[in-house]
Scaffold this active site. Structure first.
Site, mmCIF file in Angstrom:
data_model
loop_
_atom_site.group_PDB
_atom_site.id
_atom_site.type_symbol
_atom_site.label_atom_id
_atom_site.label_comp_id
_atom_site.label_asym_id
_atom_site.label_seq_id
_atom_site.Cartn_x
_atom_site.Cartn_y
_atom_site.Cartn_z
ATOM 1 N N ASN A 12 -32.347 -15.390 37.640
ATOM 2 C CA ASN A 12 -31.952 -14.146 38.309
ATOM 3 C C ASN A 12 -32.886 -13.049 37.804
ATOM 4 O O ASN A 12 -32.768 -12.616 36.663
ATOM 5 C CB ASN A 12 -30.487 -13.833 37.970
ATOM 6 N N LYS A 14 -33.013 -10.029 38.661
ATOM 7 C CA LYS A 14 -32.420 -8.672 38.681
ATOM 8 C C LYS A 14 -33.458 -7.697 39.248
ATOM 9 O O LYS A 14 -34.200 -8.082 40.153
ATOM 10 C CB LYS A 14 -31.935 -8.285 37.283
ATOM 11 N N HIS A 98 -21.911 -10.797 40.810
ATOM 12 C CA HIS A 98 -22.506 -10.703 39.468
ATOM 13 C C HIS A 98 -21.836 -9.573 38.699
ATOM 14 O O HIS A 98 -21.465 -8.550 39.279
ATOM 15 C CB HIS A 98 -24.016 -10.451 39.581
ATOM 16 N N GLU A 100 -22.968 -7.299 36.910
ATOM 17 C CA GLU A 100 -23.583 -5.971 37.065
ATOM 18 C C GLU A 100 -23.144 -5.324 38.375
ATOM 19 O O GLU A 100 -22.983 -4.110 38.457
ATOM 20 C CB GLU A 100 -25.115 -6.100 36.967
ATOM 21 N N GLU A 170 -20.262 -16.210 33.371
ATOM 22 C CA GLU A 170 -21.153 -15.297 32.670
ATOM 23 C C GLU A 170 -20.315 -14.294 31.877
ATOM 24 O O GLU A 170 -19.909 -13.254 32.421
ATOM 25 C CB GLU A 170 -22.046 -14.550 33.668
ATOM 26 N N GLY A 176 -27.734 -10.187 28.585
ATOM 27 C CA GLY A 176 -28.773 -9.260 28.173
ATOM 28 C C GLY A 176 -28.610 -8.756 26.755
ATOM 29 O O GLY A 176 -29.267 -7.799 26.347
ATOM 30 N N SER A 216 -27.818 -14.769 28.059
ATOM 31 C CA SER A 216 -28.775 -14.965 26.959
ATOM 32 C C SER A 216 -29.217 -16.423 26.787
ATOM 33 O O SER A 216 -29.430 -16.881 25.660
ATOM 34 C CB SER A 216 -28.206 -14.405 25.650
HETATM 35 P P1 13P Z 1 -29.616 -12.702 30.505
HETATM 36 O O1 13P Z 1 -30.089 -14.146 30.544
HETATM 37 O O2 13P Z 1 -30.745 -11.721 30.501
HETATM 38 O O3 13P Z 1 -28.597 -12.486 29.450
HETATM 39 O O4 13P Z 1 -28.850 -12.447 31.918
HETATM 40 C C1 13P Z 1 -27.891 -13.339 32.326
HETATM 41 C C2 13P Z 1 -27.516 -13.030 33.729
HETATM 42 O O5 13P Z 1 -26.885 -12.030 33.992
HETATM 43 C C3 13P Z 1 -27.943 -13.957 34.780
HETATM 44 O O6 13P Z 1 -27.351 -13.659 35.995
#
Ligand code: 13P
Length: 254
Positions: A12, A14, A98, A100, A170, A176, A216
């Site tokens: 992803n 982002k 997601h 976010e 997640e 992150g 992560s």
């Molecule tokens: P990270 O791997 O950067 O922690 O992000 C995970 C994520 O949100 C994947 O959709």
């Protein structure tokens, strides 16, 4: 049982990478993919790059997806994209819910079943994301949150659709942050999700549904995570942006 579910490695992006770095990354990934028979690999890219990325990915088993969609077919929804629009520029899959989107942009639980319906009806394979915040985990509310997120999203999913739908666990506190769920914590949440789906859609669907872990993931922890019985793949953010971190994740176990 796990060996009946093909491992699914998803990146992803982002809101990262410019067009030229993104296309270079796709070319590198494409060159390293096998025939796709033993693992499924996909990238979820900013919508403005979907057409270019899917053109470069063409002829390879690399899946190309969008990071969000809106569930209506058309209308006055400024800034939004429909499932048909995403299909038209080359997406074959989409992320729904997601964290976010839920936490930064205020997306509501009630939208998720309609988003899943729109994706499935347009032949986009959805990844539904669920996961608890740190506060919810500390308050022992993880199961309750997962149940609520699953119940509201699965209102309109039929058992025969489960092979086209993936769930990603997640935990918000692991996204992150560099803090990864332990295999035990992930195992517990994944088991809960699979049991819930089995209860809702039956034993066959429970066995067939793929549940990814996200938060992560990196080349150093992917192997231990994928060794867990109920973890069928990973959804990778930061480490999916560079070949030196994403390729070893794609090639786990090779
Ligand atoms: P990270 O791997 O950067 O922690 O992000 C995970 C994520 O949100 C994947 O959709």
């Amino acid at each position: 049982m796990k060996d009946t579910r093909k491992p699914y490695i998803a990146g992803n992006w982002k809101m990262n990478l410019d067009r030229s770095r993104g296309l270079d990354l796709i070319k590198t990934i494409k060159g390293r993919l096998g025939d796709g028979s033993d693992r499924e690999v996909a990238v979820f890219v900013p919508a403005c790059y979907l057409a270019d990325v899917s053109a470069v990915a063409q002829g390879s088993p690399l899946g190309v997806g969008a990071q969000n969609l809106w569930y209506e077919k058309e209308g006055a929804f400024t800034g939004e994209l429909s499932a048909a629009m995403l299909r038209e520029v080359g997406a074959d899959r989409v992320i729904v819910g997601h964290s976010e989107r839920r936490h930064v942009f205020g997306e509501k639980d009630e939208w998720m079943s309609r988003k899943l319906r729109a994706a499935l009806d347009s032949h986009l394979m959805p990844i539904l994301c669920v996961g608890e915040t740190l506060e919810e985990r500390k308050g022992n509310r993880t199961d309750r949150v997962l149940k609520r997120q699953l119940e509201t999203a699965f209102l309109d999913v039929k058992p025969e659709e489960i092979r086209r739908l993936t769930v990603a666990y997640e935990p918000v506190w692991a996204i992150g942050t560099g803090e990864v769920a332990t295999p035990e914590q992930a195992a517990e949440a994944h088991r809960f999700i699979r049991r819930w789906i089995t209860g809702r859609l039956g034993a066959e669907a429970g066995l067939a549904v793929r549940i990814l872990y996200g938060g992560s993931v990196n080349p150093g922890n992917v192997r231990n995570l994928l060794a867990v019985e109920d973890i069928d793949g990973v959804l990778v953010g930061g480490a999916s942006l560079r070949p030196d971190t994403f390729i070893p994740i794609i090639e786990f176990g090779l």
